[in-house]
Design an enzyme around this catalytic site. Structure first.
Site, PDB file in Angstrom:
ATOM      1  N   LYS A 269       0.218   3.762  -2.757  1.00 60.04           N
ATOM      2  CA  LYS A 269      -0.758   4.850  -2.754  1.00 60.04           C
ATOM      3  C   LYS A 269      -0.110   6.232  -2.648  1.00 60.04           C
ATOM      4  O   LYS A 269      -0.759   7.238  -2.947  1.00 60.04           O
ATOM      5  CB  LYS A 269      -1.769   4.653  -1.632  1.00 60.04           C
TER       6      LYS A 269
ATOM      7  N   SER B 116      -6.266   3.493   3.959  1.00 57.85           N
ATOM      8  CA  SER B 116      -5.581   2.754   2.894  1.00 57.85           C
ATOM      9  C   SER B 116      -6.612   2.034   2.024  1.00 57.85           C
ATOM     10  O   SER B 116      -6.456   0.859   1.671  1.00 57.85           O
ATOM     11  CB  SER B 116      -4.575   1.753   3.467  1.00 57.85           C
TER      12      SER B 116
ATOM     13  N   LYS C 192       3.206   6.504   4.913  1.00 56.10           N
ATOM     14  CA  LYS C 192       2.269   5.453   4.527  1.00 56.10           C
ATOM     15  C   LYS C 192       2.765   4.071   4.929  1.00 56.10           C
ATOM     16  O   LYS C 192       3.928   3.730   4.737  1.00 56.10           O
ATOM     17  CB  LYS C 192       2.045   5.501   3.006  1.00 56.10           C
TER      18      LYS C 192
ATOM     19  N   SER D 145       0.796  -1.236   0.000  1.00 52.37           N
ATOM     20  CA  SER D 145       0.000   0.000   0.000  1.00 52.37           C
ATOM     21  C   SER D 145       0.822   1.276   0.000  1.00 52.37           C
ATOM     22  O   SER D 145       0.258   2.362  -0.130  1.00 52.37           O
ATOM     23  CB  SER D 145      -0.959   0.016   1.196  1.00 52.37           C
TER      24      SER D 145
END
Length: 439
Positions: free
Chosen positions: A76, A133, A235, A73
């Site tokens: 992203k 997320s 993140k 993730s």
């Protein structure tokens, strides 16, 4: 190219890119063939890490920083980079709506869970990606900006190459498992630095700990936002194949460091490793300022998990993509550059516009307080900062630097200490600010 798809030149470029992507699906290009992502297996150590000085780009520590890894993730961050780019160029507004297509709504968790046909605002979508997320929202945003996720993924790869991400290839906007989607610790550090450098006005989204959505409070996965002083993003990520990933950044005494940890064996191990790397990095920077010659590697115990990552029975992951498996299947818009070991991004020549009377510069450092789609907005930001923080920037020269169609509001001609003190005070008031060293 992505910013001006309506022009004939950009249309042809986009068409050529789309064609190359179709061809690439049949026969990998030389560049992609050189990325040994298919060599990843259960016996190869997954851990990789890097620490850099956000201001200069200097690499303070690296461990397998160029080895191919699954970003999960953390992907992203690139989806958000392109979202921020669209916002800064006026192609998107925070109040615009992002509609869930059937394909977006069908994405695997973690997700917001809106049904097809429902929508959320761009502001909500950004929070859903940074905090929750949300994979469904990432796909919906990709479709909103580029028409389809596959087209958006091609633009992600292209933008990554322009930023200097030499070992990255994107095939989706969410980071859901796909063996073709690979990156490296160094590339993700480049992306993290570019995001905060190019769009400081949106960086605060990454420090959002939670948000209310339709009456429900959604809490984030990034635990260091609560436990580490000065930590403010970016993140988390997790899949079975990637291990526990985190791209993070923190500020201490006016200095900002960026670290990337990939392939941790658990959330706790990854977070502890991230904190150790950053705290040691700040200590090294302070000691270097006193004339000492030292490094992070010389001051940290490297508890490197070697061998296959085993998920503990009690580990619940980050809520990103737990349990899913791989399916075999700091200048807005910098030009392609060769990334030196210092990660110092090339900067394009730019014109200087001075909205305020020239002042006598006392140093070679600067602070950037925002990047905007128009010169007038940049000037407005300069006036706002001058009014609120006059004692900190009164001796500096205010200027608007243009590059790539974006206008950067800066205070120039400061000493290093003055620039760091000003930025520390400005960011404490939730205003964007970044220290810029002499070029």
């Amino acid at each position: 190219m992505f910013a001006k798809l309506t022009s004939a030149r950009s249309f042809l470029a986009a068409a050529g890119l789309a064609l190359s992507c179709v061809i690439g699906a049949v026969a990998p290009s030389t560049a992609s063939a050189a990325i040994p992502y298919l060599q990843l297996n259960a016996q190869e150590p997954k851990y990789a890490a890097i620490v850099i000085d956000a201001n200069s780009g200097e690499v303070l520590y690296d461990k397998r920083a160029d080895s191919p890894r699954y970003p999960a993730s953390v992907t992203k961050v690139m989806t958000l980079y392109l979202t921020f780019e669209a916002l800064s160029e006026g192609r998107l507004k925070l109040t615009d709506r992002v509609t869930m297509s059937p394909r977006a709504a069908a994405q695997a968790p973690t997700k917001i869970g809106l049904p097809a046909g429902d929508s959320l605002s761009v502001d909500e979508a950004i929070k859903a990606m940074t905090v929750k997320s949300a994979n469904d929202v990432a796909v919906a945003m990709a479709e909103r900006l580029a028409g389809s996720e596959s087209r958006f993924a091609a633009l992600m790869t292209l933008r990554g190459q322009e930023l200097g991400m030499r070992n990255s290839r994107f095939v989706n906007a969410s980071g859901l498992p796909d063996s073709r989607q690979i990156s490296s610790a160094r590339d993700l550090a480049i992306l993290s630095r570019a995001t905060m450098r190019d769009f400081p006005q949106y960086y605060s989204y990454f420090s959002t700990k939670g948000f209310y959505f339709r009456g429900n409070y959604i809490k984030g996965h990034n635990r260091l936002l609560d436990s580490m002083e000065g930590f403010d993003g970016l993140k988390t990520g997790y899949t079975n194949a990637s291990g526990f990933n985190l791209a993070g950044s923190a500020v201490r005494d006016g200095r900002r460091l960026i670290a990337v940890v990939l392939g941790g064996p658990s959330t706790a191990w990854r977070d502890n490793n991230m904190e150790d790397l950053l705290l040691t990095g700040f200590d090294v920077m302070k000691r270097r300022s006193r004339g000492e010659r030292t490094s992070i590697a010389a001051n940290i115990y490297e508890d490197d998990p070697s061998g296959p990552i085993q998920r503990p029975a009690t580990e619940q992951g980050d809520g990103d993509q737990a349990g899913l498996k791989i399916v075999l299947t700091e200048n807005p818009r910098t030009p392609p550059v060769k990334v030196a070991p210092t990660l110092k991004a090339a900067q394009t020549p730019s014109k200087m516009a001075k909205p305020a009377p020239a002042k006598k510069p006392k140093g070679e450092w600067s602070v950037q307080v925002g990047a905007f789609k128009s010169k007038s907005l940049a000037n407005d930001q300069l006036k706002l900062v001058e009014k609120r923080f006059s004692s900190l920037v009164s001796s500096a020269e205010s200027a608007v630097e243009t590059a790539g169609g974006t206008f950067r509001a800066q205070f120039q001609g400061m000493t290093a200490d003055a620039a760091r003190a000003a930025c520390s005070a400005i960011t404490a008031k939730r205003q964007p600010c970044m220290v810029l060293s002499p070029r």
